[in-house]
Design an enzyme around this catalytic site. Structure first.
Site, PDB file in Angstrom:
ATOM      1  N   ARG A  59       0.835  -1.195   0.000  1.00 46.42           N
ATOM      2  CA  ARG A  59       0.000   0.000   0.000  1.00 46.42           C
ATOM      3  C   ARG A  59       0.876   1.253   0.000  1.00 46.42           C
ATOM      4  O   ARG A  59       2.042   1.208   0.411  1.00 46.42           O
ATOM      5  CB  ARG A  59      -0.915   0.020   1.224  1.00 46.42           C
ATOM      6  CG  ARG A  59      -1.835  -1.190   1.350  1.00 46.42           C
ATOM      7  CD  ARG A  59      -2.604  -1.143   2.665  1.00 46.42           C
ATOM      8  NE  ARG A  59      -3.521  -2.260   2.821  1.00 46.42           N
ATOM      9  CZ  ARG A  59      -3.213  -3.409   3.436  1.00 46.42           C
ATOM     10  NH1 ARG A  59      -1.992  -3.573   3.963  1.00 46.42           N
ATOM     11  NH2 ARG A  59      -4.100  -4.376   3.540  1.00 46.42           N
ATOM     12  N   LYS A 118      -1.711  -2.676   7.955  1.00 47.85           N
ATOM     13  CA  LYS A 118      -2.858  -2.221   8.743  1.00 47.85           C
ATOM     14  C   LYS A 118      -2.871  -2.926  10.095  1.00 47.85           C
ATOM     15  O   LYS A 118      -2.537  -4.103  10.206  1.00 47.85           O
ATOM     16  CB  LYS A 118      -4.156  -2.508   7.991  1.00 47.85           C
ATOM     17  CG  LYS A 118      -4.383  -1.595   6.793  1.00 47.85           C
ATOM     18  CD  LYS A 118      -5.753  -1.834   6.186  1.00 47.85           C
ATOM     19  CE  LYS A 118      -6.043  -0.847   5.058  1.00 47.85           C
ATOM     20  NZ  LYS A 118      -7.381  -1.067   4.466  1.00 47.85           N
ATOM     21  N   HIS A 165      -2.507   2.814  -5.812  1.00 48.43           N
ATOM     22  CA  HIS A 165      -3.175   1.544  -5.521  1.00 48.43           C
ATOM     23  C   HIS A 165      -3.337   0.692  -6.778  1.00 48.43           C
ATOM     24  O   HIS A 165      -3.504  -0.526  -6.682  1.00 48.43           O
ATOM     25  CB  HIS A 165      -4.543   1.814  -4.880  1.00 48.43           C
ATOM     26  CG  HIS A 165      -4.922   0.813  -3.832  1.00 48.43           C
ATOM     27  ND1 HIS A 165      -4.249   0.693  -2.638  1.00 48.43           N
ATOM     28  CD2 HIS A 165      -5.891  -0.140  -3.813  1.00 48.43           C
ATOM     29  CE1 HIS A 165      -4.790  -0.269  -1.916  1.00 48.43           C
ATOM     30  NE2 HIS A 165      -5.782  -0.802  -2.612  1.00 48.43           N
ATOM     31  N   ARG A 176      -0.906  -2.002  -6.865  1.00 51.07           N
ATOM     32  CA  ARG A 176      -1.274  -3.121  -5.982  1.00 51.07           C
ATOM     33  C   ARG A 176      -2.229  -4.071  -6.702  1.00 51.07           C
ATOM     34  O   ARG A 176      -2.069  -5.297  -6.658  1.00 51.07           O
ATOM     35  CB  ARG A 176      -1.897  -2.553  -4.703  1.00 51.07           C
ATOM     36  CG  ARG A 176      -2.276  -3.585  -3.644  1.00 51.07           C
ATOM     37  CD  ARG A 176      -2.636  -2.828  -2.361  1.00 51.07           C
ATOM     38  NE  ARG A 176      -3.288  -3.646  -1.360  1.00 51.07           N
ATOM     39  CZ  ARG A 176      -2.649  -4.412  -0.482  1.00 51.07           C
ATOM     40  NH1 ARG A 176      -1.333  -4.496  -0.519  1.00 51.07           N
ATOM     41  NH2 ARG A 176      -3.311  -5.101   0.431  1.00 51.07           N
ATOM     42  N   HIS A 202      -3.798  -9.175   3.400  1.00 48.67           N
ATOM     43  CA  HIS A 202      -5.239  -9.205   3.631  1.00 48.67           C
ATOM     44  C   HIS A 202      -5.552 -10.124   4.807  1.00 48.67           C
ATOM     45  O   HIS A 202      -5.019 -11.240   4.889  1.00 48.67           O
ATOM     46  CB  HIS A 202      -5.982  -9.732   2.394  1.00 48.67           C
ATOM     47  CG  HIS A 202      -6.065  -8.745   1.282  1.00 48.67           C
ATOM     48  ND1 HIS A 202      -6.317  -9.102  -0.020  1.00 48.67           N
ATOM     49  CD2 HIS A 202      -5.935  -7.392   1.265  1.00 48.67           C
ATOM     50  CE1 HIS A 202      -6.338  -8.024  -0.786  1.00 48.67           C
ATOM     51  NE2 HIS A 202      -6.109  -6.982  -0.027  1.00 48.67           N
ATOM     52  N   TYR A 212      -9.777 -10.233  -7.101  1.00 50.49           N
ATOM     53  CA  TYR A 212      -8.869 -10.297  -8.249  1.00 50.49           C
ATOM     54  C   TYR A 212      -9.227 -11.416  -9.216  1.00 50.49           C
ATOM     55  O   TYR A 212      -8.802 -11.396 -10.366  1.00 50.49           O
ATOM     56  CB  TYR A 212      -7.428 -10.422  -7.760  1.00 50.49           C
ATOM     57  CG  TYR A 212      -7.018  -9.202  -6.977  1.00 50.49           C
ATOM     58  CD1 TYR A 212      -6.835  -7.980  -7.618  1.00 50.49           C
ATOM     59  CD2 TYR A 212      -6.886  -9.236  -5.595  1.00 50.49           C
ATOM     60  CE1 TYR A 212      -6.500  -6.837  -6.906  1.00 50.49           C
ATOM     61  CE2 TYR A 212      -6.547  -8.099  -4.879  1.00 50.49           C
ATOM     62  CZ  TYR A 212      -6.364  -6.900  -5.537  1.00 50.49           C
ATOM     63  OH  TYR A 212      -6.054  -5.773  -4.838  1.00 50.49           O
TER      64      TYR A 212
END
Length: 301
Positions: free
Chosen positions: A152, A176, A247, A250, A273, A282
């Protein structure tokens, strides 16, 4: 507001959220509370948390929709309100979990924008913008790393020199929720990083002492806005017609891995994730790509 301050402290300590995420929560909830207090005043009701109910939450969401907020933004605001509502109820500041009965607005199914192999090769092979050779080398390294790792933007600008291990060819990334993961680097990204770090990073430091891997022209850690500005310059120079953001690299990273046989679990780990369902978007990109190839190539498509 004291209750809001307590909730933000709870998120910082218990959830270990980043300062930027905490700022977003504070903005969302302050906006919601300002709306609620105004509505309670119009209804001639006390401006107290005990007066907040599901109808006020729904009215707030309807207000956001009237103001033209995207469904994704409305859903994010509701998620912020739900967390706050649960906290208030658990602490006895509210008589009920007022946001619990409110349903999340349905989100449109969108396919992320990606770059084709030819587009990403052309982008990375092009001359990078920058006033000096050092800035051009930095920009080259930034976009090689974004495509090579799929990290990210916030993770990229947060990288420190110590997070780069050239011997084992990986980056240590803080994602995150302050979760750390190890991401491998390809030879092109490693080569661009080696050139930048060995020859040009010291020039950008200007005698300063900074742990940041990527620096701006003042010798300080580059900001997300700085990366976005450079990307805009690149897209303008290359006359790219797609809407490209950091992004996008990514999305492109994940889609190209999937197209070339990588399994979803591995891609999930690389992207950081927490849920496999997030990674599964995806597969839609790949199906969309296959359909476009079929339509172009099949004589009876």
């Amino acid at each position: 507001m004291e209750e809001l301050r307590q909730y933000l402290d709870f998120l910082r300590v218990q959830r270990n959220l980043s300062p930027a995420t905490l700022d977003a929560y504070e903005r969302d909830l302050t906006h919601f509370l300002d709306f609620v207090w105004e509505q309670l005043e119009l209804l001639d009701r006390p401006q107290k948390l005990q007066e907040v109910d599901k109808y006020l939450v729904r009215e707030y969401l309807a207000y956001l929709a009237r103001e033209g907020y995207a469904r994704s933004s409305v859903a994010r605001r509701l998620a912020s309100i739900r967390g706050f509502s649960r906290f208030l109820f658990s602490k006895g500041y509210a008589q009920r979990d007022f946001a619990l009965p409110v349903g999340t607005p349905k989100q449109p199914k969108t396919v992320p924008e990606i770059l084709t192999m030819d587009e990403i090769r052309g982008f990375l092979a092009a001359s990078m913008p920058g006033r000096t050779e050092a800035l051009r080398a930095r920009n080259k390294a930034i976009f090689e790393v974004l495509y090579a790792t799929g990290i990210r933007l916030s993770e990229l600008v947060g990288l420190n020199v110590d997070d780069l291990d050239t011997n084992h060819q990986y980056l240590r990334v803080l994602g995150k929720g302050r979760k750390e993961r190890i991401v491998p680097l390809g030879e092109y990204a490693l080569a661009s990083l080696h050139t930048y770090c060995q020859r040009y990073r010291g020039q950008l430091l200007r005698g300063k002492d900074s742990p940041a891997l990527f620096l701006n022209s003042a010798g300080e850690r580059i900001s997300p806005r700085g990366v976005q500005y450079v990307l805009g310059q690149c897209c303008e120079a290359l006359a790219m017609h797609k809407h490209i953001t950091p992004h996008t690299f990514r999305h492109t990273f994940a889609t190209h891995l999937l197209d070339n046989g990588a399994d979803l679990r591995s891609i999930q780990e690389l992207l950081g994730h927490s849920s496999l369902s997030t990674t599964q978007v995806y597969t839609k990109v790949t199906r969309s790509h296959l359909k476009s190839v079929y339509n172009r190539a099949h004589p009876r498509a």
